[in-house]
Scaffold this motif. Structure first.
Motif, mmCIF file in Angstrom:
data_model
loop_
_atom_site.group_PDB
_atom_site.id
_atom_site.type_symbol
_atom_site.label_atom_id
_atom_site.label_comp_id
_atom_site.label_asym_id
_atom_site.label_seq_id
_atom_site.Cartn_x
_atom_site.Cartn_y
_atom_site.Cartn_z
ATOM 1 N N SER A 89 32.741 39.394 4.768
ATOM 2 C CA SER A 89 32.798 40.021 6.091
ATOM 3 C C SER A 89 34.141 40.708 6.315
ATOM 4 N N GLU A 90 34.108 41.767 7.111
ATOM 5 C CA GLU A 90 35.340 42.483 7.444
ATOM 6 C C GLU A 90 36.288 41.586 8.243
ATOM 7 N N ALA A 91 35.725 40.769 9.142
ATOM 8 C CA ALA A 91 36.558 39.864 9.940
ATOM 9 C C ALA A 91 37.271 38.856 9.044
ATOM 10 N N GLY A 92 36.552 38.305 8.087
ATOM 11 C CA GLY A 92 37.152 37.352 7.147
ATOM 12 C C GLY A 92 38.271 37.987 6.347
ATOM 13 N N GLN A 93 38.039 39.208 5.881
ATOM 14 C CA GLN A 93 39.053 39.926 5.118
ATOM 15 C C GLN A 93 40.274 40.248 5.983
ATOM 16 N N ALA A 94 40.023 40.621 7.240
ATOM 17 C CA ALA A 94 41.122 40.969 8.144
ATOM 18 C C ALA A 94 41.990 39.752 8.442
ATOM 19 N N TYR A 95 41.367 38.578 8.613
ATOM 20 C CA TYR A 95 42.151 37.353 8.828
ATOM 21 C C TYR A 95 42.958 37.002 7.580
#
Length: 269
Positions: A231-237
């Protein structure tokens, strides 16, 4: 000695506990022994997002009141080595936290951990003020909307004037974490841009977390979203944790993705 980092915001519902869970998990994944503490006495959500709610026997207030030892209250995360959770009490009043009690717990944790992440309640009530007071670094979580940013500015004022670091003539190191960011809504002027928020708050940008269904899915499953590497959110974190540790990582997910030919042809989003 451990570094004490508070995850805070002026407004509720901006993704603070989600961020606390993700960042503490990310630090542990990188080999740093980390504990995340829920300061939200009376509500308690961190254990749900971390998927350990059924394992809570003793809590933060029990330790402060010497009704249990720290070892009895700490919950070892099942997924991530070196990660521990200290849950809040659901049945106590917010006044159950005392400066002396919190300081004693933090001092004991500091002997054994690299990072202490304090998941602060929103606003400026007792639990929030306690978490802000002891912070050495602060991750200020905000959504790209005027009311959320304005309330975060108020929190920065408290950090700069009422924290233990301020009393010692030092500065709390501040980081901006922008959550639920949607570039297409920014383009249509429904949402503040990253530059707008940076201009208002004037603190370094730690990360921009895109609006994502993966965050809700992860919360419902009791798993920090940083573990969802697709997920993009996981990568961003994950990127945000790298920056927190001093790495130079370029920001992603800031621009509106252009539709491919087939998407335009079929009217896809």
């Amino acid at each position: 000695m451990a570094k004490i980092i508070v995850v805070t915001s002026g407004k509720g519902g901006v993704g603070k506990t989600t961020s606390s869970a993700a960042i503490s998990t990310g630090l542990a994944l990188r080999g740093h022994k980390t504990v995340v503490i829920d300061f939200d006495v009376g509500l308690r959500n961190l254990d749900l997002i971390m998927g350990c709610e059924r394992r809570v026997v003793y809590d933060f207030v029990n330790v402060i009141n010497k009704e249990a030892s720290l070892k009895q209250a700490l919950i070892k995360d099942k997924r991530t080595e070196g990660l521990f959770i200290l849950p809040a009490s659901q049945t106590r009043d917010k006044d159950a936290l005392t400066y002396e009690g919190v300081e004693a717990v933090l001092d004991e944790l500091a002997q054994d951990f690299d990072y202490i992440i304090c998941d602060s309640p929103a606003g400026i009530e007792q639990g929030a003020q306690m978490a802000l007071y002891f912070a050495e670094e602060a991750i200020v979580v905000t959504n790209p909307e005027v009311s959320s940013v304005r309330d975060s500015d108020r929190i920065l004022g408290i950090l700069q004037s009422k924290s233990r670091m301020a009393e010692q003539g030092k500065s709390v190191k501040e980081h901006l974490l922008l959550t639920r960011y949607n570039p297409s809504r920014v383009a249509s002027a429904e949402m503040l841009s990253v530059a707008d928020v940076e201009e208002i708050l004037a603190i370094p940008l730690l990360g921009v977390i895109p609006e994502s269904e993966a965050v809700l899915k992860a919360s419902n499953q009791g798993a920090p979203v940083i573990l969802d590497e697709e997920s993009e959110a996981g990568q961003a974190y994950s990127d945000a944790v790298a920056r927190l540790l001093g790495e130079d990582v370029e920001h992603r997910f800031l621009e509106q993705q252009k539709k491919g030919f087939l998407q335009r042809l079929l009217g896809g989003k």
